[in-house]
Design a protein around this motif. Structure first.
Motif, PDB file in Angstrom:
ATOM      1  N   PHE A   8      41.495  33.539  49.861  1.00  0.00           N
ATOM      2  CA  PHE A   8      40.804  33.968  48.648  1.00  0.00           C
ATOM      3  C   PHE A   8      41.529  35.152  48.013  1.00  0.00           C
ATOM      4  CE2 PHE A   8      37.675  36.497  46.378  1.00  0.00           C
ATOM      5  CZ  PHE A   8      36.961  35.546  45.646  1.00  0.00           C
ATOM      6  N   ALA A   9      41.837  36.162  48.814  1.00  0.00           N
ATOM      7  CA  ALA A   9      42.494  37.360  48.296  1.00  0.00           C
ATOM      8  C   ALA A   9      43.883  37.047  47.747  1.00  0.00           C
ATOM      9  CB  ALA A   9      42.578  38.426  49.384  1.00  0.00           C
ATOM     10  N   ILE A  10      44.651  36.279  48.485  1.00  0.00           N
ATOM     11  CA  ILE A  10      46.008  35.947  48.035  1.00  0.00           C
ATOM     12  C   ILE A  10      45.960  35.142  46.740  1.00  0.00           C
ATOM     13  CG2 ILE A  10      48.061  34.588  48.603  1.00  0.00           C
ATOM     14  CD1 ILE A  10      47.682  35.602  51.520  1.00  0.00           C
ATOM     15  N   LEU A  11      45.033  34.197  46.651  1.00  0.00           N
ATOM     16  CA  LEU A  11      44.876  33.409  45.429  1.00  0.00           C
ATOM     17  C   LEU A  11      44.587  34.316  44.237  1.00  0.00           C
ATOM     18  CD1 LEU A  11      44.471  30.666  43.935  1.00  0.00           C
ATOM     19  CD2 LEU A  11      42.050  30.875  44.545  1.00  0.00           C
ATOM     20  N   HIS A  12      43.654  35.236  44.411  1.00  0.00           N
ATOM     21  CA  HIS A  12      43.227  36.058  43.283  1.00  0.00           C
ATOM     22  C   HIS A  12      44.180  37.205  42.966  1.00  0.00           C
ATOM     23  CE1 HIS A  12      39.582  33.928  42.319  1.00  0.00           C
ATOM     24  NE2 HIS A  12      39.447  33.744  43.625  1.00  0.00           N
ATOM     25  N   HIS A  13      44.898  37.711  43.945  1.00  0.00           N
ATOM     26  CA  HIS A  13      45.904  38.733  43.652  1.00  0.00           C
ATOM     27  C   HIS A  13      47.117  38.105  42.966  1.00  0.00           C
ATOM     28  CE1 HIS A  13      44.297  42.467  45.265  1.00  0.00           C
ATOM     29  NE2 HIS A  13      43.821  41.790  46.289  1.00  0.00           N
ATOM     30  N   GLY A  14      47.276  36.795  43.126  1.00  0.00           N
ATOM     31  CA  GLY A  14      48.324  36.070  42.410  1.00  0.00           C
ATOM     32  C   GLY A  14      49.701  36.647  42.629  1.00  0.00           C
ATOM     33  N   ASP A  15      50.371  36.976  41.541  1.00  0.00           N
ATOM     34  CA  ASP A  15      51.749  37.483  41.585  1.00  0.00           C
ATOM     35  C   ASP A  15      51.827  39.001  41.761  1.00  0.00           C
ATOM     36  OD1 ASP A  15      52.761  34.933  41.254  1.00  0.00           O
ATOM     37  OD2 ASP A  15      52.873  35.107  39.064  1.00  0.00           O
ATOM     38  N   GLN A  16      50.700  39.637  41.992  1.00  0.00           N
ATOM     39  CA  GLN A  16      50.700  41.091  42.161  1.00  0.00           C
ATOM     40  C   GLN A  16      51.648  41.487  43.291  1.00  0.00           C
ATOM     41  OE1 GLN A  16      46.807  42.731  42.891  1.00  0.00           O
ATOM     42  NE2 GLN A  16      47.568  44.803  43.099  1.00  0.00           N
ATOM     43  N   GLN A  17      52.323  42.590  43.111  1.00  0.00           N
ATOM     44  CA  GLN A  17      53.292  43.080  44.089  1.00  0.00           C
ATOM     45  C   GLN A  17      52.777  44.339  44.778  1.00  0.00           C
ATOM     46  OE1 GLN A  17      55.560  40.202  44.013  1.00  0.00           O
ATOM     47  NE2 GLN A  17      56.932  41.848  44.554  1.00  0.00           N
ATOM     48  N   TYR A  18      53.252  44.559  45.984  1.00  0.00           N
ATOM     49  CA  TYR A  18      53.056  45.805  46.711  1.00  0.00           C
ATOM     50  C   TYR A  18      54.446  46.377  46.887  1.00  0.00           C
ATOM     51  CZ  TYR A  18      51.462  49.124  50.236  1.00  0.00           C
ATOM     52  OH  TYR A  18      51.168  50.275  50.921  1.00  0.00           O
ATOM     53  N   GLY A  19      54.830  47.223  45.947  1.00  0.00           N
ATOM     54  CA  GLY A  19      56.222  47.668  45.911  1.00  0.00           C
ATOM     55  C   GLY A  19      57.090  46.478  45.544  1.00  0.00           C
ATOM     56  N   VAL A  20      58.049  46.155  46.401  1.00  0.00           N
ATOM     57  CA  VAL A  20      58.933  45.012  46.150  1.00  0.00           C
ATOM     58  C   VAL A  20      58.452  43.744  46.856  1.00  0.00           C
ATOM     59  CG1 VAL A  20      60.947  46.493  45.772  1.00  0.00           C
ATOM     60  CG2 VAL A  20      60.480  45.607  48.068  1.00  0.00           C
ATOM     61  N   HIS A  21      57.323  43.837  47.559  1.00  0.00           N
ATOM     62  CA  HIS A  21      56.820  42.731  48.371  1.00  0.00           C
ATOM     63  C   HIS A  21      55.621  42.049  47.707  1.00  0.00           C
ATOM     64  CE1 HIS A  21      59.285  44.196  51.680  1.00  0.00           C
ATOM     65  NE2 HIS A  21      58.800  45.395  51.458  1.00  0.00           N
ATOM     66  N   PRO A  22      55.380  40.795  48.080  1.00  0.00           N
ATOM     67  CA  PRO A  22      54.129  40.163  47.633  1.00  0.00           C
ATOM     68  C   PRO A  22      52.936  40.969  48.151  1.00  0.00           C
ATOM     69  CG  PRO A  22      55.569  38.578  48.747  1.00  0.00           C
ATOM     70  CD  PRO A  22      56.176  39.928  48.933  1.00  0.00           C
ATOM     71  N   TYR A  23      51.830  40.967  47.420  1.00  0.00           N
ATOM     72  CA  TYR A  23      50.680  41.773  47.803  1.00  0.00           C
ATOM     73  C   TYR A  23      50.134  41.392  49.180  1.00  0.00           C
ATOM     74  CZ  TYR A  23      47.162  45.216  46.840  1.00  0.00           C
ATOM     75  OH  TYR A  23      46.412  46.352  46.900  1.00  0.00           O
ATOM     76  N   SER A  24      50.376  40.175  49.594  1.00  0.00           N
ATOM     77  CA  SER A  24      49.907  39.731  50.911  1.00  0.00           C
ATOM     78  C   SER A  24      50.465  40.600  52.039  1.00  0.00           C
ATOM     79  CB  SER A  24      50.277  38.269  51.156  1.00  0.00           C
ATOM     80  OG  SER A  24      51.684  38.098  51.118  1.00  0.00           O
ATOM     81  N   VAL A  25      51.625  41.212  51.838  1.00  0.00           N
ATOM     82  CA  VAL A  25      52.211  42.086  52.857  1.00  0.00           C
ATOM     83  C   VAL A  25      51.261  43.251  53.133  1.00  0.00           C
ATOM     84  CG1 VAL A  25      54.116  43.690  53.332  1.00  0.00           C
ATOM     85  CG2 VAL A  25      54.593  41.414  52.406  1.00  0.00           C
ATOM     86  N   HIS A  26      50.739  43.854  52.081  1.00  0.00           N
ATOM     87  CA  HIS A  26      49.786  44.964  52.246  1.00  0.00           C
ATOM     88  C   HIS A  26      48.482  44.467  52.874  1.00  0.00           C
ATOM     89  CE1 HIS A  26      47.396  48.512  51.598  1.00  0.00           C
ATOM     90  NE2 HIS A  26      46.585  47.859  50.793  1.00  0.00           N
TER      91      HIS A  26
END
Length: 161
Positions: A8-26
């Motif tokens: 759910f979170a990964i779907l809704h965060h979409g292309d959001q980044q955490y620094g240079v990484h996909p948000y899923s890393v955070h």
């Protein structure tokens, strides 16, 4: 429920980044830190930024994950403000008033801060680390609860000190 929250979170965060990484890393980092504290902690960890950073509402979270999870996500969602300082003052005031089962949110907030500080060190982001250091006293006053997640606080305090 953990897998559902992550997806759910990964779907809704979409292309959001955490620094240079996909948000899923955070999200994975925060969930990993909370894994010793049970399923609900991991679920909240995956969802902790979804209301703040996406179009998802607290009501959406409640309908899918229940009221405790939604309450915790609401606590973790920054209050509105014109700048970081104003947002954090309001948000920390909200967190300082948390009691009971909703203290689960404070455990996740501690894990979130620890994950952010670790990422600052790994990524050599001194500017952001300095911000966390400057906020640490009020952060502790608002979020710390004796016995809630002491090992996380020990590490956080060692890094920040």
């Amino acid at each position: 429920m953990i897998i559902k929250a992550r997806e759910f979170a990964i779907l809704h965060h979409g292309d959001q980044q955490y620094g240079v990484h996909p948000y899923s890393v955070h999200l994975d980092a925060v969930a990993s830190i909370t894994s010793a504290y049970g399923e609900s902690a991991e679920v909240v960890a995956y969802l902790h930024d979804v209301v703040e950073d996406t179009q998802v509402s607290t009501a959406d979270i409640e309908s899918i994950f229940g009221s405790l999870i939604a309450d915790c996500v609401a606590i973790l969602t920054d209050e509105p403000g014109e700048n970081r300082k104003e947002r954090k003052v309001k948000t920390y005031q909200k967190m300082a008033a948390v009691t009971g089962k909703a203290e689960l949110a404070l455990l996740v907030k501690t894990a979130d801060r620890l994950a952010n500080v670790r990422a600052c060190i790994l990524g050599k982001n001194q500017r952001l680390l300095d911000i966390y250091k400057s906020e640490h006293k009020v952060f502790c006053q608002s979020v710390y609860r004796e016995g809630l997640c002491e090992p996380l606080w020990v590490e956080l305090n060692e890094i920040i000190a």
